[in-house]
Design an enzyme around this catalytic site. Structure first.
Site, PDB file in Angstrom:
ATOM      1  N   ASP A  17      63.640  20.144  44.851  1.00  0.00           N
ATOM      2  CA  ASP A  17      62.288  20.257  45.383  1.00  0.00           C
ATOM      3  C   ASP A  17      61.624  21.387  44.584  1.00  0.00           C
ATOM      4  O   ASP A  17      62.308  22.171  43.910  1.00  0.00           O
ATOM      5  CB  ASP A  17      62.352  20.592  46.871  1.00  0.00           C
ATOM      6  N   ASP A  19      57.996  23.380  45.480  1.00  0.00           N
ATOM      7  CA  ASP A  19      57.358  24.422  46.286  1.00  0.00           C
ATOM      8  C   ASP A  19      58.281  24.867  47.414  1.00  0.00           C
ATOM      9  O   ASP A  19      58.744  24.059  48.216  1.00  0.00           O
ATOM     10  CB  ASP A  19      56.039  23.907  46.876  1.00  0.00           C
ATOM     11  N   SER A 112      56.449  16.575  46.475  1.00  0.00           N
ATOM     12  CA  SER A 112      55.375  15.890  47.194  1.00  0.00           C
ATOM     13  C   SER A 112      54.021  16.246  46.600  1.00  0.00           C
ATOM     14  O   SER A 112      52.992  15.753  47.058  1.00  0.00           O
ATOM     15  CB  SER A 112      55.414  16.263  48.685  1.00  0.00           C
TER      16      SER A 112
END
Length: 220
Positions: A17, A19, A112
């Site tokens: 991931d 952030d 995302s």
């Protein structure tokens, strides 16, 4: 938390991931959503609370149901792009050492956010960019669906069972688990439910992640 069985001799892959895991963007996200909320006369704290656990379109549906979601999204994108250009960013301690230490072609980013923003943040923080980035525009289903992590594994030519997911958020942990991957959590005082192993900081996790790719060990 449990340990996953290792399969020595097989190539191992790490899916990150971005952030909250590699880049410390909490203050940036809060500022962007706060400015967005002010534009629409909404309570910034409430908007941010909802935004933390939903995708943007879902956030708009909850906090600004009377507004055109396309207009809301365009305004958010404008603010986020401006933040990438002018906001202050920092990579978490250990991120540079970790990414530079991983074998080429053995890791990917699963975010995302959007690829151009990720590239902008990595450029500003000096982090290397991998060949595979799965962003919000790459898949029809985002986290917590397993689709983003499965897509990254496919692009790397990896089996899910040979992948380690490094996450900080519940939706990402669920995404990785449902994809059939080992999931380690970082950057939190408490472990996110579902992780196989937890580290309070990325720095603490660095040697273990490198060992996973070097020797195929999940619990070195």
């Amino acid at each position: 938390m449990t340990s996953e069985p290792s399969r020595p001799g097989r190539t191992k892959y790490v899916l990150f991931d971005v952030d909250g895991t590699l880049i410390d963007a909490v203050s940036n996200q809060r500022r962007v959503w706060g400015t967005w909320a002010e534009r629409y006369g909404l309570d910034a704290d409430e908007v941010y609370r909802v935004a933390l656990r939903t995708r943007p379109m879902e956030t708009f549906a909850q906090v600004a149901a009377d507004r055109d979601p396309r207009e809301c999204l365009a305004a958010l994108h404008e603010l986020e792009d401006d933040d990438v250009r002018s906001g202050a960013y920092a990579a978490f301690d250990g991120a540079s050492e970790l990414l530079h230490g991983l074998p080429s072609g053995s890791w990917a980013l699963v975010t995302s956010n959007y690829e151009h923003r990720v590239r902008g943040r990595f450029l500003r923080t000096g982090l290397p960019v991998p060949g595979v980035i799965v962003d919000a525009a790459s898949v029809e289903e985002g986290k917590p669906s397993p689709v983003p992590y499965l897509s990254a594994a496919e692009q790397l030519g990896a089996e899910p069972g040979d992948c380690l997911v490094v996450e900080d958020a519940p939706s990402g942990v669920r995404s990785g688990r449902d994809a059939g991957m080992t999931v380690w959590g970082v950057n939190g005082a408490d472990a996110v439910e579902g992780v196989h192993r937890h580290f309070t900081s990325l720095r603490e996790a660095v040697p273990h992640i490198l060992a996973f790719t070097d020797r195929g060990l999940v619990n070195p």
